[in-house]
Design a protein around this motif. Structure first.
Motif, mmCIF file in Angstrom:
data_model
loop_
_atom_site.group_PDB
_atom_site.id
_atom_site.type_symbol
_atom_site.label_atom_id
_atom_site.label_comp_id
_atom_site.label_asym_id
_atom_site.label_seq_id
_atom_site.Cartn_x
_atom_site.Cartn_y
_atom_site.Cartn_z
ATOM 1 N N UNK A 100 0.825 -1.212 0.000
ATOM 2 C CA UNK A 100 0.000 0.000 0.000
ATOM 3 C C UNK A 100 0.855 1.257 0.000
ATOM 4 N N UNK A 101 2.081 1.137 0.520
ATOM 5 C CA UNK A 101 2.993 2.283 0.521
ATOM 6 C C UNK A 101 3.300 2.703 -0.915
ATOM 7 N N UNK A 102 3.427 1.724 -1.803
ATOM 8 C CA UNK A 102 3.678 2.031 -3.212
ATOM 9 C C UNK A 102 2.495 2.797 -3.787
ATOM 10 N N UNK A 103 1.283 2.336 -3.509
ATOM 11 C CA UNK A 103 0.084 3.030 -3.993
ATOM 12 C C UNK A 103 0.007 4.444 -3.399
ATOM 13 N N UNK A 104 0.268 4.570 -2.103
ATOM 14 C CA UNK A 104 0.157 5.875 -1.437
ATOM 15 C C UNK A 104 1.172 6.883 -1.960
ATOM 16 N N UNK A 116 -4.163 -3.144 -2.199
ATOM 17 C CA UNK A 116 -4.670 -1.862 -1.693
ATOM 18 C C UNK A 116 -6.191 -1.906 -1.560
ATOM 19 N N UNK A 117 -6.880 -2.468 -2.557
ATOM 20 C CA UNK A 117 -8.331 -2.562 -2.453
ATOM 21 C C UNK A 117 -8.742 -3.461 -1.282
ATOM 22 N N UNK A 118 -8.014 -4.535 -1.089
ATOM 23 C CA UNK A 118 -8.305 -5.433 0.027
ATOM 24 C C UNK A 118 -8.147 -4.706 1.365
ATOM 25 N N UNK A 119 -7.098 -3.938 1.511
ATOM 26 C CA UNK A 119 -6.855 -3.225 2.767
ATOM 27 C C UNK A 119 -7.827 -2.063 2.954
ATOM 28 N N UNK A 120 -8.310 -1.528 1.845
ATOM 29 C CA UNK A 120 -9.232 -0.385 1.916
ATOM 30 C C UNK A 120 -10.660 -0.829 2.224
ATOM 31 N N UNK A 121 -11.092 -1.953 1.628
ATOM 32 C CA UNK A 121 -12.487 -2.378 1.736
ATOM 33 C C UNK A 121 -12.679 -3.682 2.492
ATOM 34 N N UNK A 122 -11.569 -4.335 2.855
ATOM 35 C CA UNK A 122 -11.672 -5.601 3.577
ATOM 36 C C UNK A 122 -11.951 -6.790 2.675
ATOM 37 N N UNK A 123 -12.041 -6.569 1.380
ATOM 38 C CA UNK A 123 -12.230 -7.647 0.406
ATOM 39 C C UNK A 123 -11.807 -7.160 -0.966
ATOM 40 N N UNK A 146 -0.981 -0.225 -16.576
ATOM 41 C CA UNK A 146 -1.611 -0.731 -15.348
ATOM 42 C C UNK A 146 -2.850 0.063 -14.951
ATOM 43 N N UNK A 147 -3.197 1.100 -15.718
ATOM 44 C CA UNK A 147 -4.224 2.055 -15.295
ATOM 45 C C UNK A 147 -5.616 1.471 -15.074
ATOM 46 N N UNK A 148 -6.070 0.443 -15.815
ATOM 47 C CA UNK A 148 -7.390 -0.115 -15.482
ATOM 48 C C UNK A 148 -7.466 -0.641 -14.050
ATOM 49 N N UNK A 149 -6.375 -1.256 -13.572
ATOM 50 C CA UNK A 149 -6.342 -1.729 -12.184
ATOM 51 C C UNK A 149 -6.315 -0.587 -11.196
ATOM 52 N N UNK A 150 -5.599 0.492 -11.546
ATOM 53 C CA UNK A 150 -5.558 1.668 -10.677
ATOM 54 C C UNK A 150 -6.949 2.256 -10.509
ATOM 55 N N UNK A 151 -7.712 2.297 -11.594
ATOM 56 C CA UNK A 151 -9.081 2.812 -11.529
ATOM 57 C C UNK A 151 -9.945 1.965 -10.599
ATOM 58 N N UNK A 152 -9.796 0.657 -10.678
ATOM 59 C CA UNK A 152 -10.659 -0.246 -9.911
ATOM 60 C C UNK A 152 -10.397 -0.207 -8.417
ATOM 61 N N UNK A 153 -9.230 0.280 -7.995
ATOM 62 C CA UNK A 153 -8.940 0.350 -6.554
ATOM 63 C C UNK A 153 -10.048 1.082 -5.822
ATOM 64 N N UNK A 154 -10.429 2.246 -6.322
ATOM 65 C CA UNK A 154 -11.453 3.070 -5.663
ATOM 66 C C UNK A 154 -12.824 2.949 -6.312
ATOM 67 N N UNK A 155 -12.945 2.051 -7.308
ATOM 68 C CA UNK A 155 -14.231 1.866 -7.982
ATOM 69 C C UNK A 155 -14.547 0.378 -8.106
#
Length: 434
Positions: free
Chosen positions: A131-135, A217-224, A278-287
């Motif tokens: 997640x540090x990489x994403x942040x 990152x999505x797992x840590x943000x939403x728990x799944x 990698x941008x489609x995956x980046x979009x899906x993190x918060x969507x």
């Protein structure tokens, strides 16, 4: 030294370079900002810039930080060590225009497995959180933009002062030399191939690493992890796995065997691949999107089928070349053209051009499943926003341009034999259409 041949005319090169320098770096940052801070909405970003002016672009542009540089340096050093010290099979590349035959060590698949296992282990055992990489992603992209430009300057200087082979030289124009590159096979020492590092071990490997990062990152943000993210991540990893399984074949493609190591290809692999591919995956993190098991399965299977066809196209041609045409293509003896050509050193050579199987459908049919695969790992985002589909659009333009460049190069190389080939295989990419 061999005189460099330009890929496009000087005017096209100037326009391309100015576009890349002036538009691509801010686009990378704006794409990151839109997905992370503007809810994935191009309209929201546009309204923000329209209201605050272009000056605001400078304020939202992340400054490279020590943390960002440390992440990049550790990753680059790790991949460089794997490239140098992992054992691998000796592979000879295609004969170069000057008559040289580069030699590689095929250890990409081992490096790929070690990289992902190490990265996931660091997360699992609490040593390093991805997640540090994403942040710090904006700062990382910013550092890559400037650092890669400096790297390309060093490549240009090396091409003048210490070329690695006779497959190098200047066309006499500093801008074209910098943009298209001075050397075909630049190396540090005998074993460290710079293009293999930038294209494969930094660029393509970062694709897999960031795909995993976004999933975590999505797992840590939403728990799944949403099924849409799972489909996206699995398809991207299958594609990158296919790449490293086939890496030795990649060394015979245009990127390595024909395009010189300049700003165009090296900056693209060091910056554009990690940020845009990698941008489609980046979009899906918060969507996160819940597709449902049935739709997710259909998309996953369709994507895997496209990746397999893309792989089988390359496998078919490799097998044809490896056996000198003494193989079966779709259960039959292959149809082929024996084409002769002359190297820049005046040596007569022959090549076999495959005109059956996938390669009988069109001259670049393998681009069709590649573009389709990109669509299938993007479509889990559905159609609420345009931005996830930018990569698919870009890839289509890139591959259509590459197909034209490859046709032009082959036409110049093979002459009348290429005309004969085009008569037997009339379509460039899409059978029956183009």
């Amino acid at each position: 030294m061999a005189e460099a041949k330009t890929v496009h005319s000087p005017l096209v090169t100037y326009v391309s370079m100015l576009s890349l320098l002036s538009m691509c770096p801010p686009f990378v940052i704006l794409l990151w900002y839109t997905m992370v801070h503007a809810d994935g909405s191009v309209c929201q970003t546009w309204e923000y810039l329209k209201e605050h002016g272009l000056q605001e672009l400078i304020s939202i542009w992340p400054r490279p930080t020590v943390t960002a540089w440390k992440i990049i340096a550790c990753y680059a050093a790790f991949e460089a060590l794997l490239l140098l010290f992992l054992p691998g099979k000796r592979v000879e590349g295609p004969i170069s225009p000057s008559g040289n035959r580069p030699v590689y060590k095929a250890n990409g698949m081992a490096a790929y497995i070690i990289t992902l296992v190490t990265y996931l282990s660091l997360w699992w055992f609490g040593v390093f959180n991805p997640s540090i990489v994403y942040d710090h992603l904006g700062e990382i992209f910013s550092a890559l933009i400037f650092g890669s430009f400096f790297f390309c300057i060093l490549l240009y200087i090396k091409g003048h002062l210490a070329p690695s082979s006779t497959d190098s030289g200047s066309c006499g124009n500093i801008i074209i030399d910098f943009y298209w590159g001075m050397e075909l096979y630049p190396r540090i020492g005998k074993n460290f191939d710079i293009k293999v590092f930038t294209n494969c071990r930094f660029g393509m490997m970062s694709w897999a690493v960031l795909a995993v990062t976004y999933c975590i990152k999505q797992y840590e943000e939403y728990g799944k992890v949403a099924d849409s993210m799972l489909v996206n991540t699995v398809l991207m990893l299958v594609y990158v796995t296919k790449f490293f399984w086939w890496e030795a074949g990649y060394w015979s493609t245009m990127d390595i065997a024909h395009d010189r190591a300049g700003f165009y290809i090296c900056w693209g692999c060091l910056v554009w691949v990690p940020s845009i591919y990698t941008s489609p995956g980046l979009y899906l993190v918060n969507h996160p999107v819940n597709l449902g098991a049935q739709l997710a399965t259909y998309i996953l299977l369709a994507g895997i089928l496209c990746i397999f066809i893309n792989y089988d196209c390359d496998r078919q041609r490799q097998e044809f070349r490896r056996t000198n045409g003494k193989c079966l293509v779709w259960g039959k003896a292959p149809s082929k053209i024996v084409a002769s050509y002359t190297t820049t050193s005046g040596e007569k050579k022959t090549s076999l051009l495959l005109t059956s199987g996938w390669w009988g459908l069109s001259r670049h049919f393998h681009y069709v499943p590649e573009i389709s695969a990109a669509f299938f790992w993007t479509v889990p985002a559905l159609f609420n926003h345009f931005i996830p589909y930018f990569y698919v659009i870009f890839l289509t333009i890139l591959l259509f341009d590459r197909a034209k460049r490859d046709d032009d190069r082959c036409g110049s190389k093979y002459g009348k034999f290429w005309k004969l080939y085009c008569e037997k295989v009339p379509y460039r990419i899409i059978p029956g259409i183009y």
